[in-house]
Scaffold this active site. Structure first.
Site, PDB file in Angstrom:
ATOM      1  N   GLY A  82       1.419   7.941   5.237  1.00 42.81           N
ATOM      2  CA  GLY A  82       1.505   6.592   5.791  1.00 42.81           C
ATOM      3  C   GLY A  82       2.784   6.406   6.595  1.00 42.81           C
ATOM      4  N   ASP A  99      -3.500   0.535   2.875  1.00 37.28           N
ATOM      5  CA  ASP A  99      -2.954  -0.701   3.463  1.00 37.28           C
ATOM      6  C   ASP A  99      -3.403  -0.928   4.913  1.00 37.28           C
ATOM      7  OD1 ASP A  99      -1.579  -0.738   1.061  1.00 37.28           O
ATOM      8  OD2 ASP A  99       0.300  -0.012   1.927  1.00 37.28           O
ATOM      9  N   MET A 148      -3.592  -5.287  -3.413  1.00 34.24           N
ATOM     10  CA  MET A 148      -2.509  -4.472  -2.828  1.00 34.24           C
ATOM     11  C   MET A 148      -2.482  -4.597  -1.304  1.00 34.24           C
ATOM     12  SD  MET A 148      -2.253  -0.855  -4.798  1.00 34.24           S
ATOM     13  CE  MET A 148      -1.173  -0.628  -6.187  1.00 34.24           C
TER      14      MET A 148
HETATM   15  O1  F6P Z   1       0.977   2.023   0.243  1.00 33.18           O
HETATM   16  C1  F6P Z   1      -0.040   2.042  -0.681  1.00 33.18           C
HETATM   17  C2  F6P Z   1       0.292   1.219  -1.880  1.00 33.18           C
HETATM   18  O2  F6P Z   1      -0.746   1.290  -2.806  1.00 33.18           O
HETATM   19  C3  F6P Z   1       0.630  -0.245  -1.576  1.00 33.18           C
HETATM   20  O3  F6P Z   1      -0.525  -1.023  -1.391  1.00 33.18           O
HETATM   21  C4  F6P Z   1       1.441  -0.616  -2.789  1.00 33.18           C
HETATM   22  O4  F6P Z   1       2.331  -1.667  -2.489  1.00 33.18           O
HETATM   23  C5  F6P Z   1       2.192   0.653  -3.081  1.00 33.18           C
HETATM   24  O5  F6P Z   1       1.464   1.704  -2.500  1.00 33.18           O
HETATM   25  C6  F6P Z   1       2.367   0.944  -4.547  1.00 33.18           C
HETATM   26  O6  F6P Z   1       3.208   2.042  -4.651  1.00 33.18           O
HETATM   27  P1  F6P Z   1       3.379   2.941  -5.938  1.00 33.18           P
HETATM   28  O7  F6P Z   1       2.139   3.762  -6.084  1.00 33.18           O
HETATM   29  O8  F6P Z   1       4.565   3.770  -5.640  1.00 33.18           O
HETATM   30  O9  F6P Z   1       3.532   2.022  -7.098  1.00 33.18           O
END
Ligand code: F6P
Length: 358
Positions: free
Chosen positions: A112, A137, A179
């Site tokens: 990403g 996202d 999310m």
């Molecule tokens: O970027 C993808 C995502 O799932 C976002 O939607 C969310 O804010 C973040 O990653 C969560 O991150 P982690 O898996 O590090 O908790």
């Protein structure tokens, strides 16, 4: 001999395996010379610390439908990439060294926003890099779509659907937190698909009184319940006015687990209504890719494979106006795609009676 390195970086999502399989199938079917694939484990960490394995046909068999990533992933924040690690290792130099040691012709990075910044840095450092746009996202600049997004929309929609029945039985206000990090594509699409009455996204700061107006409007019409979809990054109008420093100060003393609980608290204090919060969380990134993502990721993989064979490097494979496109990494790096509050979909959602709390 063609030698290709691959890694998956950042938060995982559905169809990472399908995309890698697409690259490999394209190359195996079209290369005019022998090919070796090297998979770096746990994202950039594998490239930095030389953790890799040679991948064969078997690794890619049966993975079109498999969620997660066969290579593992991790977050190595871009802002730390130029900093030496705990043992003083220069991470960028280490990545270059490992790339050259394996005599790679190209590195394929599936990632990403932050991961693409690192890919651009490596490209500027002289490595041949191609990236594929991965994230639930859908916030990568330069592409209308990222893989993982549609699968996550499906899961988030199912969550909202399930809440609908219990919300209507009890006549409650329900907040489903979706999310999307700092952008609203996922909550917007899942919210519309799940028939939400109110959708709160970061791009349209909300006024809690407007949210309550909508709930009361529904009450007055005899609707027993209200479904609010709140983006995990939803922000109130007051908070949106704060400077970054002031907002961080607020978050440092924050008493709620997330924004949805703050909204729920305000609604029940001001209206006396019973409010419940549901946070599907990482479920949204899990499980197998939906058919759209399987096809889309396979297509992106095939395009990347073709670019490798044509020796075209320094691009992200994107999808714009229904066409596959090559977007220079330097154009993508550091830019975020966000929901345009004046876009057609927002206008149409408003016409359907959906409130954005503004
Ligand atoms: O970027 C993808 C995502 O799932 C976002 O939607 C969310 O804010 C973040 O990653 C969560 O991150 P982690 O898996 O590090 O908790």
């Amino acid at each position: 001999m063609l030698r290709i390195g691959m890694l998956t970086s950042g938060g995982d999502c559905q169809a990472l395996n399908a995309a890698m399989r697409g690259v490999v199938k394209c190359i195996y079917n079209n290369a005019k010379e022998p090919v070796e694939f090297y998979g770096f484990e746990d994202g950039y960490k594998g490239l930095i610390y030389s953790k890799f394995r040679m991948l064969t046909d078997k690794d890619f068999s049966g993975i079109l439908t498999r969620g997660g990533t066969i290579l593992g992933t991790s977050r190595v924040p871009f802002k730390t990439i130029r900093e030496p690690d705990a043992n003083g290792l220069d991470k960028v130099a280490a990545m270059k060294q490992n790339y050259y040691k394996l005599q790679l012709d190209c590195l394929v990075m599936l990632g990403g926003n932050g991961s693409t910044k690192t890919a651009n840095l490596l490209s500027e450092e002289g490595l041949n890099v191609i990236t594929l746009p991965k994230t639930i996202d859908n916030d990568l600049w330069g592409t209308d779509m990222t893989f993982g997004f549609q699968s996550a929309v499906d899961i988030a929609t199912t969550a909202i659907d399930q809440i609908h029945t219990t919300a209507s039985s009890h006549g409650r206000v329900f907040i489903v937190e979706i999310m999307g990090h700092k952008v609203g594509f996922l909550p917007l699409n899942a919210g519309m698909a799940g028939g939400a009455d109110i959708i709160l996204i970061p791009e349209i700061p909300y006024d809690i009184n407007k949210v309550i107006d909508k709930i009361e409007e529904r009450d007055a019409k005899g609707s027993r319940f209200t479904i609010i979809v709140a983006a995990e990054g939803a922000i109130s109008k007051e908070d949106a006015k704060l400077s970054k420093k002031e907002y961080q100060k607020k978050l440092a003393n924050y008493k709620f687990p997330s924004v949805s609980y703050e909204i729920a608290d305000a609604i029940s204090r001001k209206t006396g209504r019973e409010v419940r919060v549901t946070v599907p969380g990482h479920v949204q990134r899990g499980g197998e890719p939906c058919p759209y993502d399987r096809v889309f990721a396979s297509r992106l993989g095939a395009e990347a494979g073709e670019m490798i064979l044509d020796k075209e490097f320094g691009y992200m494979v994107g999808y714009k106006n229904r066409e596959m496109v090559k977007v220079p990494l330097k154009d993508v790096a550091g830019k975020l795609k966000t929901v345009d509050p004046n876009s057609d979909i927002i206008k149409e959602a408003r016409m359907l009676g959906i409130s954005f709390g503004d």
